[in-house]
Design a protein around this motif. Structure first.
Motif, PDB file in Angstrom:
ATOM      1  N   ARG B 146      76.560  67.242  66.015  1.00 47.83           N
ATOM      2  CA  ARG B 146      75.168  67.334  65.569  1.00 47.83           C
ATOM      3  C   ARG B 146      75.007  68.525  64.623  1.00 47.83           C
ATOM      4  O   ARG B 146      74.154  68.522  63.753  1.00 47.83           O
ATOM      5  CB  ARG B 146      74.257  67.519  66.787  1.00 47.83           C
ATOM      6  N   LYS B 147      75.800  69.525  64.862  1.00 49.07           N
ATOM      7  CA  LYS B 147      75.764  70.739  64.065  1.00 49.07           C
ATOM      8  C   LYS B 147      76.509  70.490  62.761  1.00 49.07           C
ATOM      9  O   LYS B 147      77.535  69.808  62.772  1.00 49.07           O
ATOM     10  CB  LYS B 147      76.472  71.855  64.855  1.00 49.07           C
ATOM     11  N   GLY B 148      76.007  71.024  61.651  1.00 48.85           N
ATOM     12  CA  GLY B 148      76.763  70.924  60.397  1.00 48.85           C
ATOM     13  C   GLY B 148      75.956  70.440  59.203  1.00 48.85           C
ATOM     14  O   GLY B 148      76.446  70.475  58.073  1.00 48.85           O
ATOM     15  N   ALA B 149      74.706  69.962  59.455  1.00 50.54           N
ATOM     16  CA  ALA B 149      73.882  69.511  58.337  1.00 50.54           C
ATOM     17  C   ALA B 149      73.472  70.708  57.479  1.00 50.54           C
ATOM     18  O   ALA B 149      73.147  71.767  58.014  1.00 50.54           O
ATOM     19  CB  ALA B 149      72.644  68.784  58.871  1.00 50.54           C
ATOM     20  N   LYS B 150      73.485  70.534  56.138  1.00 50.85           N
ATOM     21  CA  LYS B 150      73.146  71.628  55.219  1.00 50.85           C
ATOM     22  C   LYS B 150      72.059  71.169  54.250  1.00 50.85           C
ATOM     23  O   LYS B 150      71.994  69.984  53.906  1.00 50.85           O
ATOM     24  CB  LYS B 150      74.383  72.032  54.421  1.00 50.85           C
ATOM     25  N   PRO B 151      71.213  72.106  53.786  1.00 51.41           N
ATOM     26  CA  PRO B 151      70.181  71.743  52.814  1.00 51.41           C
ATOM     27  C   PRO B 151      70.788  70.990  51.642  1.00 51.41           C
ATOM     28  O   PRO B 151      71.840  71.391  51.133  1.00 51.41           O
ATOM     29  CB  PRO B 151      69.614  73.103  52.380  1.00 51.41           C
ATOM     30  N   GLY B 152      70.126  69.919  51.242  1.00 48.82           N
ATOM     31  CA  GLY B 152      70.630  69.082  50.162  1.00 48.82           C
ATOM     32  C   GLY B 152      71.370  67.850  50.647  1.00 48.82           C
ATOM     33  O   GLY B 152      71.507  66.873  49.906  1.00 48.82           O
ATOM     34  N   ASP B 153      71.864  67.874  51.901  1.00 51.39           N
ATOM     35  CA  ASP B 153      72.560  66.694  52.432  1.00 51.39           C
ATOM     36  C   ASP B 153      71.604  65.497  52.490  1.00 51.39           C
ATOM     37  O   ASP B 153      70.424  65.653  52.819  1.00 51.39           O
ATOM     38  CB  ASP B 153      73.084  66.957  53.857  1.00 51.39           C
ATOM     39  N   PHE B 204      83.403  61.976  55.856  1.00 50.83           N
ATOM     40  CA  PHE B 204      82.450  62.310  54.802  1.00 50.83           C
ATOM     41  C   PHE B 204      81.196  62.995  55.339  1.00 50.83           C
ATOM     42  O   PHE B 204      80.569  63.791  54.645  1.00 50.83           O
ATOM     43  CB  PHE B 204      82.037  61.030  54.052  1.00 50.83           C
ATOM     44  N   ALA B 205      80.800  62.660  56.574  1.00 52.46           N
ATOM     45  CA  ALA B 205      79.514  63.125  57.101  1.00 52.46           C
ATOM     46  C   ALA B 205      79.585  64.579  57.533  1.00 52.46           C
ATOM     47  O   ALA B 205      80.637  65.079  57.950  1.00 52.46           O
ATOM     48  CB  ALA B 205      79.093  62.235  58.265  1.00 52.46           C
ATOM     49  N   SER B 206      78.442  65.273  57.468  1.00 50.82           N
ATOM     50  CA  SER B 206      78.387  66.671  57.914  1.00 50.82           C
ATOM     51  C   SER B 206      77.817  66.794  59.326  1.00 50.82           C
ATOM     52  O   SER B 206      77.992  67.813  59.995  1.00 50.82           O
ATOM     53  CB  SER B 206      77.553  67.498  56.937  1.00 50.82           C
ATOM     54  N   SER B 207      77.114  65.762  59.798  1.00 49.80           N
ATOM     55  CA  SER B 207      76.592  65.742  61.167  1.00 49.80           C
ATOM     56  C   SER B 207      76.222  64.307  61.517  1.00 49.80           C
ATOM     57  O   SER B 207      76.069  63.473  60.620  1.00 49.80           O
ATOM     58  CB  SER B 207      75.355  66.639  61.309  1.00 49.80           C
ATOM     59  N   ASP B 218      65.621  62.234  67.611  1.00 52.33           N
ATOM     60  CA  ASP B 218      67.066  62.441  67.544  1.00 52.33           C
ATOM     61  C   ASP B 218      67.474  63.293  66.350  1.00 52.33           C
ATOM     62  O   ASP B 218      68.334  64.158  66.476  1.00 52.33           O
ATOM     63  CB  ASP B 218      67.789  61.089  67.553  1.00 52.33           C
ATOM     64  N   ILE B 219      66.831  63.046  65.206  1.00 55.17           N
ATOM     65  CA  ILE B 219      67.210  63.876  64.052  1.00 55.17           C
ATOM     66  C   ILE B 219      66.826  65.324  64.332  1.00 55.17           C
ATOM     67  O   ILE B 219      67.481  66.253  63.854  1.00 55.17           O
ATOM     68  CB  ILE B 219      66.612  63.366  62.727  1.00 55.17           C
ATOM     69  N   ASN B 220      65.804  65.502  65.145  1.00 56.28           N
ATOM     70  CA  ASN B 220      65.409  66.865  65.496  1.00 56.28           C
ATOM     71  C   ASN B 220      66.548  67.625  66.191  1.00 56.28           C
ATOM     72  O   ASN B 220      66.687  68.827  66.023  1.00 56.28           O
ATOM     73  CB  ASN B 220      64.164  66.830  66.390  1.00 56.28           C
ATOM     74  N   HIS B 221      67.384  66.916  66.960  1.00 56.57           N
ATOM     75  CA  HIS B 221      68.545  67.579  67.581  1.00 56.57           C
ATOM     76  C   HIS B 221      69.513  68.065  66.496  1.00 56.57           C
ATOM     77  O   HIS B 221      70.076  69.151  66.603  1.00 56.57           O
ATOM     78  CB  HIS B 221      69.275  66.619  68.515  1.00 56.57           C
ATOM     79  N   ILE B 222      69.731  67.232  65.478  1.00 58.87           N
ATOM     80  CA  ILE B 222      70.581  67.671  64.349  1.00 58.87           C
ATOM     81  C   ILE B 222      69.979  68.905  63.697  1.00 58.87           C
ATOM     82  O   ILE B 222      70.680  69.889  63.426  1.00 58.87           O
ATOM     83  CB  ILE B 222      70.733  66.529  63.307  1.00 58.87           C
ATOM     84  N   LEU B 223      68.663  68.867  63.468  1.00 61.59           N
ATOM     85  CA  LEU B 223      67.995  69.977  62.765  1.00 61.59           C
ATOM     86  C   LEU B 223      68.091  71.261  63.574  1.00 61.59           C
ATOM     87  O   LEU B 223      68.410  72.323  63.036  1.00 61.59           O
ATOM     88  CB  LEU B 223      66.528  69.617  62.498  1.00 61.59           C
ATOM     89  N   CYS B 266      72.388  58.022  62.954  1.00 63.59           N
ATOM     90  CA  CYS B 266      71.712  58.808  61.940  1.00 63.59           C
ATOM     91  C   CYS B 266      72.684  59.924  61.568  1.00 63.59           C
ATOM     92  O   CYS B 266      73.151  60.646  62.455  1.00 63.59           O
ATOM     93  CB  CYS B 266      70.410  59.381  62.506  1.00 63.59           C
ATOM     94  N   PHE B 267      73.009  60.048  60.284  1.00 63.11           N
ATOM     95  CA  PHE B 267      73.994  61.073  59.903  1.00 63.11           C
ATOM     96  C   PHE B 267      73.623  61.695  58.566  1.00 63.11           C
ATOM     97  O   PHE B 267      72.784  61.174  57.837  1.00 63.11           O
ATOM     98  CB  PHE B 267      75.412  60.490  59.875  1.00 63.11           C
TER      99      PHE B 267
END
Lengths: 319, 319
Positions: B146-153, B204-207, B218-223, B266-267
């Motif tokens: 879940r961790k790893g999403a970056k601005p712009g993704d 390819f995915a970051s999270s 669920d996306i809130n957990h990624i955030l 959701c990725f």
């Protein structure tokens, strides 16, 4: 506080001290990410406790934490395994902070005692039900199985039997509290999984099981899977002084044979290994008692009134 | 027939075809004995379904088998993992042969479909509750978190959203059966875990997370775990024709945002990986749709009436 946050706070606090190297990702993702050391096999077991079936309504939360973990880890002990990880599925009627707080504090103490790491779980609403999966390691090829008992092998048990059944009896009949009753209740609430004993006997034993349904019912699993029978001498069963004072010899022996949830080990040892095992056990603080022998004729015989009598393996049934 | 024997017969029959090489000992001992391949990590997840909370009373046994396994395997898919083993704790009000027979036949079909081996379980008496633990493998160091999403993704989802929530609605309101209703119910009862898609996007995915509580929740957990925020365009959400006909656009979008149990993925994907991912997806039969982007400002914004509006991540709560 939001209930998710409440539960997260309590259970995530169990991994605050840092994670062992076998855990790359613990609680808080879709899955835990785990590492089995090289040359080790993974052993796993899953166990459920249901309120009103496996424990009395209003059992204190801390007792439940010790009980579910002790019972589950006992399955690892029966394989001669080293505990590694725990996952816990908790179904609760409501998210009551006092309950969750008491449960998680006891779970924290119990997981430290057994050196097992909580790595994941699920918390849901519903009738009080606890499911624990435990994971452990054994050196590849060395897991102690139910299969493997041979005619002539000695049958041994650890500790004393029947105490847990007596502990339940004191609760069901609201026995007045004295030192014996307190001891028997502790044996019921806080099974002591024989982790070190399981590892110690593993190189010598030919089969092993933990006693959860009662000695007769559980040894029957060894007999069925090994294709053999057993002769057991009830007079040889190890009984605690507390049990004997509380129940008398006759009832004590009966509970030792069929009472469930002692979570002691029952294992078989070839006669050729007996001396070596005894020397290993010399400085071990858990008592090991021979109670009978494996024989070719299938079924279980008890030595009663100076003769061998066939009995039914009437362990506890779930339905 | 003795109930133990009944349950044993049905569930042991699930390993009759022989065990995969990763299983040294399956059902029938104190623990299963398992082998994680070299260079692989183990990923595990445990999930519970409770009657009256997660499914309606009198849900057919075969639907429950598909549902619990689909939901559980979906967590493996979200890690980019390959399914390996299943353990199942089943609490049943009674040992009814017709129920157990239907359940185990469906479980057998489902485990074959997802290529996952039942290796252990526990069956107890009590209010109908199912707990499944799934185990899978990932190449060491490649688990999708879940961790790893970056601005712009880019934020992407698989399949279509909201169908499962609509399927539940057709059951709660006893909708008359037509092709659309049948489709939506199938989506509710038989989630299709995106195993291949998870593996395909993993490099390819970051999270990544699977959508069990609703997209926003669920996306809130990624955030939260990535320390970022999200902008999502509701008009971009993939909706099935069946859902649009059944619910209309407004309700369909609302269910796509907050309805639970779609078990789609959701990725997030860095823009630099987008072209490569698209070429990988060209011959893949599961649709992948960009629905927004990760931004620095925390929280979730939706593009509504030509402006970005902050919303609450109001996913399904368990209590």
């Amino acid at each position: 506080m939001d209930e998710f946050a409440l539960i997260r706070r309590y259970f995530q606090s169990l991994q605050q001290d840092g994670l062992p190297s076998s855990v790359s990702v613990g609680i808080g993702d879709d899955c835990a990410v785990l590492n089995v050391p090289p040359d080790q096999q993974l052993v796993v077991s899953i166990d459920t406790l249901v309120e009103g079936v496996h424990f009395l309504p209003d059992t204190p939360a801390d007792q439940l934490a010790w009980r579910i973990l002790g019972a589950a880890v006992s399955d690892l002990a029966a394989m001669g395994a080293t505990p590694a990880w725990l996952t816990l599925a908790l179904t609760l009627p409501q998210a009551e902070e006092s309950w969750i707080s008491a449960f998680s504090a006891a779970l924290s103490a119990a997981t430290r005692q057994y050196n097992i790491q909580l790595v994941g779980g699920d918390t849901t609403r519903g009738p009080l039900t606890l499911t624990a999966q435990v994971h452990g390691f054994v050196k590849t090829g060395t897991a102690l199985l139910r299969k493997g008992a041979k005619p002539g092998d000695l049958i041994c048990v650890t500790g004393t039997l029947g105490d847990s059944r007596a502990g339940l009896d004191t609760l069901l009949n609201d026995a007045s509290l004295d030192e014996d009753v307190a001891y028997l209740r502790r044996r019921f609430y806080r099974p002591e999984p024989r982790i070190e004993t399981g590892q110690l006997i593993s190189p010598f034993a030919s089969s092993c099981i933990d006693i959860s349904d009662g000695l007769l019912g559980d040894i029957n699993h060894i007999l069925e899977q090994s294709g053999v029978g057993a002769q057991i001498n009830p007079a040889a069963l190890p009984l605690s002084a507390e049990l004997l004072r509380f129940a008398g010899q006759k009832k004590a022996r009966s509970w030792a044979l069929t009472g469930g949830e002692d979570f002691e080990l029952c294992f078989t040892v070839p006669p050729s290994q007996w001396i070596s095992l005894q020397s290993q056990l010399q400085h071990h603080d858990v008592q090991v008692t021979p109670v009978g022998a494996i024989c070719e004729a299938t079924g279980i015989q008890l030595f009663i009134e100076c003769e061998w009598q066939m009995v039914e393996a009437s362990g506890y049934k779930h339905f």
